[in-house]
Design an enzyme around this catalytic site. Structure first.
Site, short mmCIF file in Angstrom:
data_model
loop_
_atom_site.label_atom_id
_atom_site.label_comp_id
_atom_site.label_asym_id
_atom_site.label_seq_id
_atom_site.Cartn_x
_atom_site.Cartn_y
_atom_site.Cartn_z
N CYS B 14 5.72 19.92 -32.52
CA CYS B 14 5.70 19.04 -33.17
C CYS B 14 5.51 17.52 -32.07
CB CYS B 14 6.78 18.38 -34.24
SG CYS B 14 7.03 20.07 -35.24
N LYS B 17 3.95 11.63 -31.57
CA LYS B 17 3.46 10.33 -32.39
C LYS B 17 3.92 10.11 -33.75
CE LYS B 17 -1.11 8.14 -31.20
NZ LYS B 17 -2.29 8.56 -30.52
N THR B 44 -9.83 -2.77 -36.02
CA THR B 44 -10.87 -1.57 -35.98
C THR B 44 -10.39 -0.42 -35.44
OG1 THR B 44 -11.88 -2.58 -33.83
CG2 THR B 44 -12.81 -2.84 -35.94
N HIS B 45 -8.91 -0.37 -35.20
CA HIS B 45 -8.18 0.74 -34.60
C HIS B 45 -8.82 1.20 -33.50
CE1 HIS B 45 -5.80 1.04 -38.29
NE2 HIS B 45 -7.05 0.79 -38.90
N ASP B 64 -0.19 3.30 -23.09
CA ASP B 64 0.40 4.79 -23.93
C ASP B 64 1.41 5.50 -22.75
OD1 ASP B 64 0.11 6.75 -25.47
OD2 ASP B 64 -1.91 7.16 -25.25
N GLY B 135 6.49 -1.94 -12.34
CA GLY B 135 6.92 -1.07 -13.61
C GLY B 135 8.37 -1.52 -14.21
N ASP B 223 -11.97 7.49 -27.28
CA ASP B 223 -11.38 8.82 -26.60
C ASP B 223 -10.43 9.61 -27.52
OD1 ASP B 223 -9.15 6.81 -26.28
OD2 ASP B 223 -8.44 7.58 -24.46
#
Lengths: 200, 346
Positions: B14, B17, B44-45, B64, B135, B223
């Site tokens: 699972c 996301k 527009t995602h 991401d 970072g 993608d």
């Protein structure tokens, strides 16, 4: 009845176990699955319904019990003849060229076409595609009396194809109720690959 | 004994996301930033936000990150970075700068794993010709890693997911099934070699795809990641106001992926993605059940889905496969005028 205890297991373990067990199950025999993972339960139900069986689920607290028959058509995983109707020598495409069936009285022609489309979904051997062109595309418009029958056919996995040039010609872009708008390349390809073509 | 990163996450497939439907619901309640300089917003995602700086340059901004999908820290870093960079490529851009986003608990995992993840990320970013400039790390378990990436594109050469035109050919540049093979590896249901092949594909940058998309005037591009081929295709068709027809027999699968699904090791994410596309999708009776599920398999660092004028499709495919022999780009369908459903599989 064989029982699978999947309590404490996380997805996709219950589905793996169920699929394994279904292989050995005889037709008409039932299997019981005890399960305490809500997501996995939902996925098992989705899987079984997709295979054409309606599992029964009862719950006691956090533990659910699912009971299901072996799916009649073992569709999963194999391109069996049943699932891949295009492999069958009897596979056919219905090609509807106009709003009406046959020449003569237009009122009669409309009635006949309506009955034809309504009857199509009751056939034991369903067509793979219904191709609609010229005036035929009007049958797939929201207001058409056979729109709902065409939608039912689509739900059964029949591809309803509408000629895009014809939609444009009649200015019906905003009235479409059902079907995939297709160009002549796709339509020709479909007709050429058909076992045979029925034209009412 | 080397530390196994996969041991840190809940065993099972699972994925991490949020369910796509749920996410849309939450986002719909938030005000959307509007500005004439925003060339691509959340409406527009698309894969990234795009902001026009001047007539020559637009900024692409994306991020991401996710929990481990493999055992080795270095490989996890490479894959997470390739995945983050991909969003810039999917807009037709070039990545310039990246920031590491890391969640890591030094109490639970040896510190050298931390270094390996960062090294993997750094090497992949270097391969892309971009720079890591810093970072942020938070103490958290299980670990998560990814990048925030900034890239640029000429405003006129931006490729969004909203430009697909009827009659365009659909091209997919990587095979699908990474979700299947990660699940198969965890559950002992695939050959280790097949899983290794999936990892290799996930590390592969979508760089060539992006530059060739520009060269051949690709009309639309995205993608393939967490929502699977079907979910991303649906979003692209919706953003473009068209419908897609895809032939499942032409959709390339990673070796072993089909068998994993056949054995029932279908990740929960696949079912969630199926719920998302449900009423917007039509499958003919000829579509094999496992294929219907595999087109919903959540991909990590998946390929590019492009729509291109049929006159350019052949040359684009030829050059894609010549420049990128490690992966295979294929034609999987075509764009249709807007029909009652968004995606049609057969």
């Amino acid at each position: 009845m064989k029982t699978l205890d999947t309590k404490g297991l996380k997805c996709p373990q219950p589905l793996i176990m169920l699929k394994e067990a279904l292989v050995d199950l005889k037709m008409g025999e039932e299997i019981r699955v005890e399960i305490d993972n809500d997501t996995s339960l939902k996925n098992l139900v989705t899987y079984l319904k997709d295979q054409g069986v309606e599992p029964q689920v009862s719950s006691a607290g956090a533990v659910h019990t699912l009971v299901s028959l072996k799916p009649e058509k073992d569709l999963a995983g194999s391109n069996t003849a049943i699932y891949c109707t295009t492999d069958l020598p009897t596979s056919y495409v219905v090609c509807i060229k106009g709003e009406r069936m046959g020449d003569g009285d237009p009122e009669l022609g409309s009635l006949l076409m309506e009955t034809f489309v309504d009857t199509l979904k009751l056939q034991e051997q369903l067509p793979t595609h219904v191709v609609l062109y010229n005036g035929g595309v009007k049958l797939a418009m929201k207001e058409s009396p056979v729109c709902s029958s065409l939608s039912e056919l689509e739900e059964l996995g029949i591809r309803i194809m509408l000629c895009s040039t014809c939609i444009d010609h009649y200015g019906l872009q905003f009235d479409i109720g059902v079907g995939m708008i297709s160009n002549m390349v796709v339509i020709t390809e479909t007709l050429a690959a058909a076992g045979h073509v029925i034209t009412p | 004994m080397k530390f196994d990163l996969l041991s840190t996450i809940e065993y099972g497939g699972c994925s991490a996301k949020l369910p796509p439907g749920l996410l849309s619901e939450v986002l719909s309640k938030l005000p959307i930033a509007t500005d004439p300089r925003l060339l691509v917003d959340v409406n527009t995602h698309d894969d990234a936000g795009v902001y026009k700086i001047n007539d020559e340059t637009a900024l692409i901004f994306t991020t991401d990150f996710f929990p481990p999908i493999c055992s080795d820290g270095y490989e996890f870093g490479e894959i997470a970075a390739a995945n983050s960079l991909s969003d810039v490529y999917a807009m037709g851009g070039t990545p310039l700068l990246a920031l590491n986003l890391m969640m890591f608990s030094q109490e639970k995992i040896p510190l050298d794993v931390f270094g390996e993840i960062l090294k993997g990320g750094q090497d992949k970013v270097s391969e892309a010709g971009a720079l890591i400039v810093g970072g942020h790390t938070i103490d958290d378990h299980p670990p998560k890693y990814g990048l925030a990436v900034v890239g640029t594109v000429h405003p006129d050469r931006l490729i969004t997911n909203a430009g697909a035109l009827p009659n365009d050919i659909l091209v997919l540049t990587k095979s699908i099934g990474t979700g299947a093979l990660v699940s198969g590896e965890k559950n002992g249901l695939c050959e280790h070699e097949d899983y290794r092949r999936a990892l290799k594909q996930m590390k592969h940058l979508n760089r060539h795809g992006a530059s060739l998309a520009d060269k051949y005037g690709v009309n639309s591009m995205t993608d393939i990641t967490g929502f699977g081929l079907a979910g991303h295709a649906m979003k692209m068709a919706e953003a473009s106001g068209v419908s897609f027809r895809m032939r499942t027999q032409q959709i390339p699968l990673l070796p072993g992926a089909y068998e994993v699904y056949e054995k029932g090791s279908i990740p929960g994410a696949t079912f969630r993605n199926l719920e998302f596309t449900d009423e917007h999708m039509h499958c003919t009776r000829g579509v094999d059940y496992n294929m219907k599920m595999l087109v919903h398999d959540a991909q990590t660092s998946g390929g590019l889905l492009m729509t291109v004028n049929p006159d350019h499709a052949g040359l684009l495919l030829e050059e894609l496969n010549r420049l990128d022999p490690g992966i295979s780009a294929v034609e999987i369908g075509e764009v249709l005028p807007e029909s009652p459903r968004r995606i049609y599989f057969e």
